[in-house]
Design an enzyme around this catalytic site. Structure first.
Site, PDB file in Angstrom:
ATOM      1  N   CYS A 127       0.843  -1.204   0.000  1.00  0.00           N
ATOM      2  CA  CYS A 127       0.000   0.000   0.000  1.00  0.00           C
ATOM      3  C   CYS A 127       0.875   1.250   0.000  1.00  0.00           C
ATOM      4  O   CYS A 127       0.619   2.209  -0.732  1.00  0.00           O
ATOM      5  CB  CYS A 127      -0.949  -0.009   1.186  1.00  0.00           C
ATOM      6  SG  CYS A 127      -0.153  -0.070   2.805  1.00  0.00           S
ATOM      7  N   SER A 158      -6.667   0.725  10.606  1.00  0.00           N
ATOM      8  CA  SER A 158      -6.800   0.165   9.257  1.00  0.00           C
ATOM      9  C   SER A 158      -5.878  -1.031   9.041  1.00  0.00           C
ATOM     10  O   SER A 158      -5.942  -1.681   8.003  1.00  0.00           O
ATOM     11  CB  SER A 158      -6.492   1.233   8.202  1.00  0.00           C
ATOM     12  OG  SER A 158      -5.099   1.498   8.151  1.00  0.00           O
ATOM     13  N   ALA A 165       1.313  -8.757  10.237  1.00  0.00           N
ATOM     14  CA  ALA A 165       2.187  -9.920  10.038  1.00  0.00           C
ATOM     15  C   ALA A 165       3.199  -9.675   8.927  1.00  0.00           C
ATOM     16  O   ALA A 165       4.262 -10.296   8.894  1.00  0.00           O
ATOM     17  CB  ALA A 165       1.348 -11.154   9.713  1.00  0.00           C
TER      18      ALA A 165
END
Length: 306
Positions: A127, A158, A165
């Site tokens: 992202c 979010s 992880a």
């Protein structure tokens, strides 16, 4: 539909569910399956209500079906996708990987969308990469960038268990993308999970070292052009202010630097608007999937006419 590519979504968490809503609007992709491992998953329940076939028995179940999807969008974790990727390839299924596994080439739409449309597996980087690498690319196509550093600040709310992880893989994959796709000679990536309440919108800072006599106007125009390109698939992507040019100092390592500040507001399909970090991932993946489908359908039509 014959003019759409059939799609399976592997994973049933936040990203997969948001992706589902985007794919349902697509003129080129038809989501038909959602696969998870948790029978109580909200994502699977929503997908069932929307008419998809669902299973909590994972990739084994999907690959055992008589009809296989044309394309898989996987939003699980890096180690899960690394194990599944060879199986998709063997079955002839194109894979769009939303984990940091980086099995296939990374794709950032403004920088290299068309370079990998025939790849069997493409990686959506991260992202933070989708939000910041376009800005590094915007600078590096005008001047040499010996070093680039990106800082992605996202709301802690979010970041689900999958994101947490994958934090180590996030920094490695994003740093590599800053160099290999963004065009910087060296790259660094930092992610901050901001615990503030109410949750903060995604904000990113991009530092690029530039030559002493760089054309500031050309760099600024290139940045604005790439922002406009990203906005075609992520309308909530925007510059917070004009690019900032700084002379060498102790703070910036003695480099001439341009700093770009962006924020990413999500479309609010499933995730709240502050989760722009996840929204840019699903929007970019949808964009890439649609371009792959268009290319494939055009090739099929061309072959039929020949």
């Amino acid at each position: 539909m014959a003019d759409k590519k059939s799609v399976a979504i592997v994973g049933s968490g936040n990203i997969s569910t948001d992706l589902l809503y985007k794919l349902l609007r697509s003129e080129w992709l038809e989501p038909r399956w959602m696969i998870g491992i948790d029978p109580e998953s909200e994502g699977l329940a929503r997908a069932r209500k929307l008419g998809l076939e669902t299973s909590h028995e994972g990739v084994d179940w999907l690959l055992a079906q008589s009809e296989l999807p044309d394309m898989v969008f996987e939003a699980t974790s890096a180690y899960v996708h690394k194990a599944a990727a060879p199986r998709y390839a063997e079955a002839g299924i194109r894979a769009i990987d939303l984990t940091p596994a980086a099995v296939g080439p990374g794709v950032i739409p403004p920088a290299n969308l068309r370079a990998h449309l025939d790849a069997p597996n493409v990686n959506m980087v991260t992202c933070g990469g989708q939000a910041t690498i376009p800005m590094v690319y915007a600078v590096s196509r005008v001047v040499e960038v010996p070093y680039a550093e990106i800082v992605a600040s996202v709301s802690s709310a979010s970041a689900g268990p999958g994101t947490r992880a994958n934090i180590d893989e996030f920094t490695k994959t994003t740093s590599a993308g800053v160099q290999n796709i963004g065009g910087a000679q060296r790259g660094k990536a930092i992610i901050i999970l901001n615990p503030a309440e109410p949750p903060m919108i995604m904000r990113d800072t991009i530092f690029c070292a530039i030559p002493e006599h760089a054309d500031h106007a050309a760099i600024t125009q290139s940045i604005k052009d790439v922002v406009a390109e990203v906005q075609t698939y992520v309308p909530g992507y925007r510059l917070l202010n004009e690019p900032q040019f700084d002379e060498p100092s102790v703070v910036n390592g003695g480099n001439h630097v341009v700093t770009v500040f962006v924020e990413v507001e999500g479309a609010g399909d499933y995730l709240p608007p502050y989760a722009g970090n996840l929204d840019i991932m699903t929007a970019a993946a949808t964009k890439v999937g649609e371009e792959i489908a268009k290319e494939s359908l055009a090739a099929t039509a061309g072959g039929a006419q020949a």
